[in-house]
Design a protein around this motif. Structure first.
Motif, PDB file in Angstrom:
ATOM      1  N   ARG A   1       0.830  -1.201   0.000  1.00 30.68           N
ATOM      2  CA  ARG A   1       0.000   0.000   0.000  1.00 30.68           C
ATOM      3  C   ARG A   1       0.870   1.260   0.000  1.00 30.68           C
ATOM      4  NH1 ARG A   1      -1.993   3.864   2.617  1.00 30.68           N
ATOM      5  NH2 ARG A   1      -0.996   3.460   4.614  1.00 30.68           N
ATOM      6  N   LEU A   2       2.021   1.173   0.650  1.00 29.33           N
ATOM      7  CA  LEU A   2       2.947   2.302   0.719  1.00 29.33           C
ATOM      8  C   LEU A   2       3.766   2.488  -0.562  1.00 29.33           C
ATOM      9  CD1 LEU A   2       4.188   1.882   4.387  1.00 29.33           C
ATOM     10  CD2 LEU A   2       2.872   3.807   3.474  1.00 29.33           C
ATOM     11  N   GLY A   3       3.538   1.652  -1.550  1.00 31.72           N
ATOM     12  CA  GLY A   3       4.193   1.841  -2.838  1.00 31.72           C
ATOM     13  C   GLY A   3       5.268   0.842  -3.186  1.00 31.72           C
ATOM     14  N   ALA A   4       5.547  -0.100  -2.295  1.00 33.12           N
ATOM     15  CA  ALA A   4       6.546  -1.120  -2.632  1.00 33.12           C
ATOM     16  C   ALA A   4       6.012  -2.012  -3.746  1.00 33.12           C
ATOM     17  CB  ALA A   4       6.881  -1.961  -1.408  1.00 33.12           C
ATOM     18  N   THR A   5       6.916  -2.484  -4.587  1.00 33.29           N
ATOM     19  CA  THR A   5       6.523  -3.459  -5.599  1.00 33.29           C
ATOM     20  C   THR A   5       7.053  -4.845  -5.266  1.00 33.29           C
ATOM     21  OG1 THR A   5       8.350  -2.648  -6.962  1.00 33.29           O
ATOM     22  CG2 THR A   5       6.157  -1.891  -7.542  1.00 33.29           C
ATOM     23  N   GLY A   6       7.753  -4.952  -4.124  1.00 30.69           N
ATOM     24  CA  GLY A   6       8.249  -6.257  -3.725  1.00 30.69           C
ATOM     25  C   GLY A   6       8.415  -6.387  -2.233  1.00 30.69           C
ATOM     26  N   TYR A   7       8.360  -7.641  -1.786  1.00 34.08           N
ATOM     27  CA  TYR A   7       8.573  -7.969  -0.376  1.00 34.08           C
ATOM     28  C   TYR A   7       9.267  -9.325  -0.318  1.00 34.08           C
ATOM     29  CZ  TYR A   7       7.921  -8.668   4.580  1.00 34.08           C
ATOM     30  OH  TYR A   7       8.167  -8.853   5.913  1.00 34.08           O
ATOM     31  N   VAL A   8      10.409  -9.361   0.340  1.00 30.58           N
ATOM     32  CA  VAL A   8      11.145 -10.616   0.522  1.00 30.58           C
ATOM     33  C   VAL A   8      11.372 -10.814   2.013  1.00 30.58           C
ATOM     34  CG1 VAL A   8      13.300 -11.865   0.081  1.00 30.58           C
ATOM     35  CG2 VAL A   8      12.268 -10.491  -1.731  1.00 30.58           C
ATOM     36  N   HIS A   9      10.947 -11.971   2.503  1.00 24.29           N
ATOM     37  CA  HIS A   9      11.196 -12.319   3.901  1.00 24.29           C
ATOM     38  C   HIS A   9      12.690 -12.610   4.035  1.00 24.29           C
ATOM     39  CE1 HIS A   9      11.038 -14.468   7.722  1.00 24.29           C
ATOM     40  NE2 HIS A   9       9.891 -13.843   7.910  1.00 24.29           N
ATOM     41  N   LYS A  10      13.302 -12.091   5.103  1.00 28.17           N
ATOM     42  CA  LYS A  10      14.755 -12.247   5.256  1.00 28.17           C
ATOM     43  C   LYS A  10      15.197 -13.707   5.268  1.00 28.17           C
ATOM     44  CE  LYS A  10      15.922  -7.888   7.464  1.00 28.17           C
ATOM     45  NZ  LYS A  10      16.433  -7.243   8.685  1.00 28.17           N
ATOM     46  N   LEU A  11      14.376 -14.606   5.786  1.00 29.51           N
ATOM     47  CA  LEU A  11      14.750 -16.021   5.797  1.00 29.51           C
ATOM     48  C   LEU A  11      14.787 -16.612   4.396  1.00 29.51           C
ATOM     49  CD1 LEU A  11      12.765 -17.332   8.895  1.00 29.51           C
ATOM     50  CD2 LEU A  11      15.201 -16.746   8.747  1.00 29.51           C
ATOM     51  N   ARG A  12      14.173 -15.956   3.442  1.00 25.61           N
ATOM     52  CA  ARG A  12      14.132 -16.432   2.054  1.00 25.61           C
ATOM     53  C   ARG A  12      14.988 -15.582   1.119  1.00 25.61           C
ATOM     54  NH1 ARG A  12      12.973 -20.673   3.923  1.00 25.61           N
ATOM     55  NH2 ARG A  12      10.856 -21.230   4.489  1.00 25.61           N
ATOM     56  N   CYS A  13      15.784 -14.717   1.684  1.00 26.42           N
ATOM     57  CA  CYS A  13      16.551 -13.765   0.902  1.00 26.42           C
ATOM     58  C   CYS A  13      17.496 -14.440  -0.092  1.00 26.42           C
ATOM     59  CB  CYS A  13      17.324 -12.859   1.847  1.00 26.42           C
ATOM     60  SG  CYS A  13      18.057 -11.464   1.036  1.00 26.42           S
ATOM     61  N   ASP A  14      18.233 -15.440   0.363  1.00 26.92           N
ATOM     62  CA  ASP A  14      19.204 -16.081  -0.525  1.00 26.92           C
ATOM     63  C   ASP A  14      18.542 -16.660  -1.763  1.00 26.92           C
ATOM     64  OD1 ASP A  14      20.982 -15.392   1.448  1.00 26.92           O
ATOM     65  OD2 ASP A  14      21.642 -17.426   1.874  1.00 26.92           O
ATOM     66  N   GLY A  15      17.368 -17.228  -1.609  1.00 33.55           N
ATOM     67  CA  GLY A  15      16.699 -17.865  -2.733  1.00 33.55           C
ATOM     68  C   GLY A  15      15.878 -16.937  -3.607  1.00 33.55           C
ATOM     69  N   TYR A  16      15.436 -15.798  -3.056  1.00 36.04           N
ATOM     70  CA  TYR A  16      14.474 -14.963  -3.774  1.00 36.04           C
ATOM     71  C   TYR A  16      14.965 -13.568  -4.157  1.00 36.04           C
ATOM     72  CZ  TYR A  16      10.688 -18.245  -2.672  1.00 36.04           C
ATOM     73  OH  TYR A  16       9.883 -19.350  -2.581  1.00 36.04           O
ATOM     74  N   LEU A  17      16.061 -13.118  -3.599  1.00 33.85           N
ATOM     75  CA  LEU A  17      16.437 -11.723  -3.810  1.00 33.85           C
ATOM     76  C   LEU A  17      16.630 -11.370  -5.276  1.00 33.85           C
ATOM     77  CD1 LEU A  17      17.045  -8.951  -2.644  1.00 33.85           C
ATOM     78  CD2 LEU A  17      19.427  -9.670  -2.367  1.00 33.85           C
ATOM     79  N   MET A  18      17.342 -12.183  -6.026  1.00 31.98           N
ATOM     80  CA  MET A  18      17.611 -11.841  -7.428  1.00 31.98           C
ATOM     81  C   MET A  18      16.330 -11.855  -8.258  1.00 31.98           C
ATOM     82  SD  MET A  18      20.582 -10.876  -7.431  1.00 31.98           S
ATOM     83  CE  MET A  18      21.709 -10.905  -6.071  1.00 31.98           C
ATOM     84  N   ALA A  19      15.472 -12.843  -8.035  1.00 33.06           N
ATOM     85  CA  ALA A  19      14.190 -12.888  -8.753  1.00 33.06           C
ATOM     86  C   ALA A  19      13.334 -11.682  -8.395  1.00 33.06           C
ATOM     87  CB  ALA A  19      13.445 -14.186  -8.436  1.00 33.06           C
ATOM     88  N   ALA A  20      13.353 -11.302  -7.124  1.00 32.68           N
ATOM     89  CA  ALA A  20      12.587 -10.135  -6.690  1.00 32.68           C
ATOM     90  C   ALA A  20      13.122  -8.863  -7.342  1.00 32.68           C
ATOM     91  CB  ALA A  20      12.639 -10.021  -5.168  1.00 32.68           C
ATOM     92  N   LEU A  21      14.441  -8.709  -7.371  1.00 32.50           N
ATOM     93  CA  LEU A  21      15.037  -7.537  -8.020  1.00 32.50           C
ATOM     94  C   LEU A  21      14.651  -7.464  -9.488  1.00 32.50           C
ATOM     95  CD1 LEU A  21      18.677  -7.139  -6.672  1.00 32.50           C
ATOM     96  CD2 LEU A  21      16.881  -5.426  -6.681  1.00 32.50           C
ATOM     97  N   ASP A  22      14.749  -8.594 -10.186  1.00 30.98           N
ATOM     98  CA  ASP A  22      14.369  -8.618 -11.602  1.00 30.98           C
ATOM     99  C   ASP A  22      12.921  -8.196 -11.786  1.00 30.98           C
ATOM    100  OD1 ASP A  22      16.903  -9.455 -12.339  1.00 30.98           O
ATOM    101  OD2 ASP A  22      16.357 -11.577 -12.437  1.00 30.98           O
ATOM    102  N   ALA A  23      12.031  -8.737 -10.948  1.00 29.78           N
ATOM    103  CA  ALA A  23      10.608  -8.407 -11.055  1.00 29.78           C
ATOM    104  C   ALA A  23      10.373  -6.919 -10.815  1.00 29.78           C
ATOM    105  CB  ALA A  23       9.797  -9.249 -10.065  1.00 29.78           C
ATOM    106  N   VAL A  24      10.943  -6.403  -9.739  1.00 35.67           N
ATOM    107  CA  VAL A  24      10.741  -5.004  -9.380  1.00 35.67           C
ATOM    108  C   VAL A  24      11.278  -4.079 -10.476  1.00 35.67           C
ATOM    109  CG1 VAL A  24      11.511  -3.238  -7.733  1.00 35.67           C
ATOM    110  CG2 VAL A  24      10.593  -5.402  -6.902  1.00 35.67           C
ATOM    111  N   LEU A  25      12.445  -4.401 -11.020  1.00 35.71           N
ATOM    112  CA  LEU A  25      13.016  -3.578 -12.091  1.00 35.71           C
ATOM    113  C   LEU A  25      12.171  -3.625 -13.361  1.00 35.71           C
ATOM    114  CD1 LEU A  25      16.780  -4.340 -11.503  1.00 35.71           C
ATOM    115  CD2 LEU A  25      15.695  -2.074 -11.379  1.00 35.71           C
ATOM    116  N   GLU A  26      11.384  -4.690 -13.519  1.00 39.57           N
ATOM    117  CA  GLU A  26      10.499  -4.822 -14.683  1.00 39.57           C
ATOM    118  C   GLU A  26       9.072  -4.374 -14.356  1.00 39.57           C
ATOM    119  OE1 GLU A  26      10.896  -8.921 -15.779  1.00 39.57           O
ATOM    120  OE2 GLU A  26      13.009  -8.687 -16.302  1.00 39.57           O
ATOM    121  N   ASP A  27       8.909  -3.658 -13.250  1.00 39.76           N
ATOM    122  CA  ASP A  27       7.594  -3.158 -12.815  1.00 39.76           C
ATOM    123  C   ASP A  27       6.576  -4.266 -12.561  1.00 39.76           C
ATOM    124  OD1 ASP A  27       8.204  -0.411 -12.737  1.00 39.76           O
ATOM    125  OD2 ASP A  27       7.982  -0.271 -14.913  1.00 39.76           O
ATOM    126  N   ARG A  28       7.072  -5.399 -12.075  1.00 43.17           N
ATOM    127  CA  ARG A  28       6.188  -6.490 -11.669  1.00 43.17           C
ATOM    128  C   ARG A  28       6.270  -6.634 -10.156  1.00 43.17           C
ATOM    129  NH1 ARG A  28       8.127 -11.285 -13.020  1.00 43.17           N
ATOM    130  NH2 ARG A  28      10.133 -10.556 -13.778  1.00 43.17           N
TER     131      ARG A  28
END
Length: 130
Positions: free
Chosen positions: A95-122
């Protein structure tokens, strides 16, 4: 042109870990802030492409940082990284405008995919269950 990424995290070992993960990403310039006030200052000065933002920050809460970002760094995308798993809190980050959320416990597995998505406005929200 390399992507500019601002890592906002008060826990220095975790911030260093994130920088290590990002070091292998071609074309990424990373910058750091360890509290909410520094995050606002650096976001305004650097105009990063992505801001990796913790919620619980000293000085200025991550939600307040997110509220200020559209005025001071309007093109920056927000990707929250947090231990919070409450769905209301995760919905509030979006609601505050973020386009992504990664739980810290899942950071190693999801950070790069999340970055790609956010950079592509997904939108990207990591599972906290695996």
């Amino acid at each position: 042109m390399p992507h500019r990424i601002l890592v906002v995290e008060d826990h220095e070992p975790f911030r260093r870990h994130i920088r290590g993960l990002l070091a292998g990403r071609a074309g990424a310039q990373t910058f750091e802030a360890s509290d909410g006030h520094a995050a606002v200052e650096k976001a305004e000065a650097l105009q990063p492409d992505v801001i990796l933002l913790d919620i619980q920050l000293p000085g200025l809460h991550g939600f307040e940082v997110a509220r200020r970002l559209p005025r001071i760094s309007p093109e920056s995308k927000i990707l929250f990284l947090s231990h919070e798993s409450d769905s209301d809190i995760i919905h509030e980050t979006l609601r505050l405008g973020a386009t992504g959320y990664v739980h810290k416990l899942r950071c190693d597995g999801y950070l790069m995919a999340a970055l790609d998505a956010v950079l592509e406005d997904r939108y990207f929200v990591s599972s906290i269950l695996g």
